[in-house]
Design a protein around this motif. Sequence first.
Motif, PDB file in Angstrom:
ATOM      1  N   ARG A   1      34.809  48.197  35.890  1.00 30.10           N
ATOM      2  CA  ARG A   1      36.111  47.637  35.514  1.00 30.10           C
ATOM      3  C   ARG A   1      37.020  47.510  36.756  1.00 30.10           C
ATOM      4  NH1 ARG A   1      38.924  44.650  32.157  1.00 30.10           N
ATOM      5  NH2 ARG A   1      38.065  45.688  30.305  1.00 30.10           N
ATOM      6  N   LYS A   2      36.977  48.513  37.618  1.00 30.16           N
ATOM      7  CA  LYS A   2      37.804  48.488  38.818  1.00 30.16           C
ATOM      8  C   LYS A   2      37.393  47.341  39.749  1.00 30.16           C
ATOM      9  CE  LYS A   2      39.320  51.337  42.713  1.00 30.16           C
ATOM     10  NZ  LYS A   2      39.173  52.621  43.436  1.00 30.16           N
ATOM     11  N   LYS A   3      36.081  47.149  39.913  1.00 27.85           N
ATOM     12  CA  LYS A   3      35.572  46.064  40.764  1.00 27.85           C
ATOM     13  C   LYS A   3      36.013  44.703  40.229  1.00 27.85           C
ATOM     14  CE  LYS A   3      31.331  48.348  42.404  1.00 27.85           C
ATOM     15  NZ  LYS A   3      29.845  48.300  42.353  1.00 27.85           N
ATOM     16  N   LEU A   4      35.950  44.556  38.909  1.00 30.33           N
ATOM     17  CA  LEU A   4      36.337  43.286  38.287  1.00 30.33           C
ATOM     18  C   LEU A   4      37.830  43.032  38.491  1.00 30.33           C
ATOM     19  CD1 LEU A   4      35.625  40.839  36.496  1.00 30.33           C
ATOM     20  CD2 LEU A   4      36.162  42.283  34.503  1.00 30.33           C
ATOM     21  N   ASP A   5      38.647  44.070  38.291  1.00 31.29           N
ATOM     22  CA  ASP A   5      40.099  43.910  38.456  1.00 31.29           C
ATOM     23  C   ASP A   5      40.460  43.565  39.907  1.00 31.29           C
ATOM     24  OD1 ASP A   5      40.457  44.432  35.793  1.00 31.29           O
ATOM     25  OD2 ASP A   5      40.977  46.561  36.072  1.00 31.29           O
ATOM     26  N   GLU A   6      39.816  44.217  40.836  1.00 30.35           N
ATOM     27  CA  GLU A   6      40.078  43.948  42.248  1.00 30.35           C
ATOM     28  C   GLU A   6      39.690  42.519  42.619  1.00 30.35           C
ATOM     29  OE1 GLU A   6      37.867  46.988  44.187  1.00 30.35           O
ATOM     30  OE2 GLU A   6      39.471  48.511  44.022  1.00 30.35           O
ATOM     31  N   LYS A   7      38.588  42.064  42.082  1.00 23.15           N
ATOM     32  CA  LYS A   7      38.143  40.701  42.350  1.00 23.15           C
ATOM     33  C   LYS A   7      39.121  39.680  41.770  1.00 23.15           C
ATOM     34  CE  LYS A   7      35.005  37.479  43.384  1.00 23.15           C
ATOM     35  NZ  LYS A   7      34.789  37.010  44.772  1.00 23.15           N
ATOM     36  N   ARG A   8      39.593  39.934  40.559  1.00 24.23           N
ATOM     37  CA  ARG A   8      40.557  39.024  39.920  1.00 24.23           C
ATOM     38  C   ARG A   8      41.878  39.000  40.686  1.00 24.23           C
ATOM     39  NH1 ARG A   8      39.196  40.234  33.626  1.00 24.23           N
ATOM     40  NH2 ARG A   8      40.127  42.239  34.145  1.00 24.23           N
ATOM     41  N   ALA A   9      42.279  40.157  41.189  1.00 19.96           N
ATOM     42  CA  ALA A   9      43.542  40.234  41.913  1.00 19.96           C
ATOM     43  C   ALA A   9      43.490  39.500  43.250  1.00 19.96           C
ATOM     44  CB  ALA A   9      43.920  41.700  42.138  1.00 19.96           C
ATOM     45  N   SER A  10      42.321  39.458  43.864  1.00 19.44           N
ATOM     46  CA  SER A  10      42.207  38.857  45.198  1.00 19.44           C
ATOM     47  C   SER A  10      41.758  37.405  45.163  1.00 19.44           C
ATOM     48  CB  SER A  10      41.217  39.667  46.048  1.00 19.44           C
ATOM     49  OG  SER A  10      39.916  39.620  45.463  1.00 19.44           O
ATOM     50  N   ASP A  11      41.332  36.905  44.005  1.00 18.32           N
ATOM     51  CA  ASP A  11      40.761  35.562  43.933  1.00 18.32           C
ATOM     52  C   ASP A  11      41.309  34.847  42.690  1.00 18.32           C
ATOM     53  OD1 ASP A  11      39.166  33.288  43.685  1.00 18.32           O
ATOM     54  OD2 ASP A  11      37.348  34.291  44.358  1.00 18.32           O
ATOM     55  N   LYS A  12      42.299  33.990  42.905  1.00 17.84           N
ATOM     56  CA  LYS A  12      42.977  33.317  41.785  1.00 17.84           C
ATOM     57  C   LYS A  12      42.018  32.423  40.993  1.00 17.84           C
ATOM     58  CE  LYS A  12      47.157  30.587  40.811  1.00 17.84           C
ATOM     59  NZ  LYS A  12      46.656  29.369  40.242  1.00 17.84           N
ATOM     60  N   ALA A  13      41.156  31.673  41.714  1.00 14.89           N
ATOM     61  CA  ALA A  13      40.203  30.788  41.041  1.00 14.89           C
ATOM     62  C   ALA A  13      39.251  31.600  40.172  1.00 14.89           C
ATOM     63  CB  ALA A  13      39.429  29.966  42.063  1.00 14.89           C
ATOM     64  N   PHE A  14      38.835  32.755  40.672  1.00 18.36           N
ATOM     65  CA  PHE A  14      37.952  33.630  39.909  1.00 18.36           C
ATOM     66  C   PHE A  14      38.665  34.156  38.668  1.00 18.36           C
ATOM     67  CE2 PHE A  14      36.443  37.993  39.065  1.00 18.36           C
ATOM     68  CZ  PHE A  14      35.089  37.768  38.848  1.00 18.36           C
ATOM     69  N   ALA A  15      39.917  34.530  38.832  1.00 21.71           N
ATOM     70  CA  ALA A  15      40.687  35.086  37.714  1.00 21.71           C
ATOM     71  C   ALA A  15      40.872  34.072  36.594  1.00 21.71           C
ATOM     72  CB  ALA A  15      42.040  35.574  38.214  1.00 21.71           C
ATOM     73  N   GLU A  16      40.780  32.774  36.943  1.00 17.83           N
ATOM     74  CA  GLU A  16      40.977  31.724  35.932  1.00 17.83           C
ATOM     75  C   GLU A  16      39.653  31.140  35.424  1.00 17.83           C
ATOM     76  OE1 GLU A  16      43.449  28.951  37.963  1.00 17.83           O
ATOM     77  OE2 GLU A  16      45.267  30.209  37.848  1.00 17.83           O
ATOM     78  N   ASN A  17      38.536  31.780  35.788  1.00 21.11           N
ATOM     79  CA  ASN A  17      37.217  31.271  35.410  1.00 21.11           C
ATOM     80  C   ASN A  17      36.475  32.330  34.619  1.00 21.11           C
ATOM     81  OD1 ASN A  17      34.476  30.404  35.377  1.00 21.11           O
ATOM     82  ND2 ASN A  17      34.779  29.223  37.259  1.00 21.11           N
ATOM     83  N   ALA A  18      36.395  32.154  33.315  1.00 24.77           N
ATOM     84  CA  ALA A  18      35.759  33.143  32.441  1.00 24.77           C
ATOM     85  C   ALA A  18      34.271  33.277  32.718  1.00 24.77           C
ATOM     86  CB  ALA A  18      35.989  32.753  30.981  1.00 24.77           C
TER      87      ALA A  18
END
Length: 584
Positions: free
Chosen positions: A540-557
């Motif tokens: 969960r922490k890895k996923l949150d960190e990735k979403r926080a650092s990568d806007k395109a990733f955060a918007e891609n389910a």
Amino acid sequence: MKLGFPFVNHCYLRLIVISCSLLRLGSTSLFAQTKPSDVTPYERNTNQTATYAQIISWYQQLDRQYDQAKLVEVGKTDIGKPLHVFLLAADKQFSSRPNRVTLLINNGIHPGELEGIDACMMMARDLLKANKLPKNVLLAIVPVYNIDGALNRGVSRVNQNGPESYGFRGNARNLNLNRDFIKAEAENTKAFQVMYQSLKPQVFIDNHTSDGADYQHILTYFATQKDKLHPTVSSYMVKTFQAELDKTLTAKGFPPAPYVDSFSDTPDSGLIGYNDSPRYSTGYATLFNCFGFTLETHMWKDYPARVKASYAFDESVMQLCDRDAQTILANQKKANEAVSQQTSFPLSYKLDRTKTDSITFLGYSAAYKLSEVSGLKRLYYDRSKPFTKRIPYWNTFAVDAQVDKPRAYVIPQAWWEVITLLKRNGVKLQTLPKDTLMAVSAYYITDYKSGQRPYEGHYIHSGVKVRSETQQIQFYKGDYLILANQPTNRYIVETLEPQGVDSFFAWNFFDSTLDQKEYFSDYIFEDTAAELLKKDPSLRKKLDEKRASDKAFAENADAQLDFIYRQTPYYEKTHNRYPVYRLK
């Protein structure tokens, strides 16, 4: 007496020892016999070059006439014709020996660049007729290498000054054979590699014709890139062999220059040394501590002048090999021993522009005028304005990437194409006697670039990046172990390390490992992923960190589901895993 020349089958490698008594090509010849003559087709008309049939018939004739000569079939070519090598030995012993240099001369790899073909026909005759074969040299001449292209005669080289007709650059598969020495797709190349490993030459010549700029020199050449050779071989080649070669060629009326490759339109701006990677003939030879020369006679000089220059070059190299045979042999032996123990190997090189030498260059003044075709500016050379001057020469290459060798490599038997290449090129392999679980270092390919257009039938990979991971891998009886303590270490490392410029990975031998074979269905894996995140806070922490650092990733389910999938045991470990493993 027997001469061992392995033949290459279309499907697999067969080793056949051939009796020399069977190699005298007489009544069983594929070619019609002509009345014996001491005059080559070129000498009868100096604006013509010998055809393939005339070339082979000529060497058959010499074979029949002289005990010091032997014409040998070494394999087949893509067009189904045999590839030959013509051997000349003063003592009538036609195999490599530890007290004699083997000089290999290759002709017609580009059959439109053909001066070497006619020059070698005459040189072989002259040496035999005068009984002046060098005592310390086994001379091995490939009469014509690209037979497919030689049979496709025409006038395809629009910038070339004669002869009347000649062969075509591509072979029957439209391959440039001087780009094939690692991937070895052509039957010609397979046969060449077998021949090369049988002869194990110390010195190599590949005869060519240049195009490009205009200048006074009839011949230019490039030597094996000095910074790629073992220092013992390199130092001798540059300081002694090349220095004497250049002096001899000048005395014979053919002052040489380095192969003309410049930063700007004209050579007077300075020349760049040639970075001959292993895909090229001289780069291939370098892997085995053999130094070589690519001769380039100038396309716009008349054909007889180019043939004479080729004769002078090949003869001069042969004479130096004879003179310095023991030094050349000792240098290669020392290099082979050193490479067996060498721990770090370069994988790529780049030009060091901070280190500049200078050479004497015989050029023509260049200028620009309006084109009668386009009305725009065009380059031309004024032959009424020759010059002689010193120009810059950049010929120092620095190591751009290197790797420490492992104790050994392990490769599964499934990769039989690569295994066949390794065996054919003199690499010693051991088979595992039983199924074995091993701790190995495995590479994962993390990034690479591929060409946008095919190059010699491939989309070559470059800029390869890897990460390494220690894993327990199950190997099976019959898989291969390759110890990295061999004189062939350079060939082993530069082909098996994926970051190498001409590695087997670069040439697409392992592309199937880049394909993912198993996937997930989004609507099913959604629930599995949610459950995994609940059970594994670190995920969960890895996923949150990735979403926080990568806007395109955060918007891609889909990307987020794939990220989770790749962290689970469901994701296949073989995806992007390079299937050649390192043993520390």
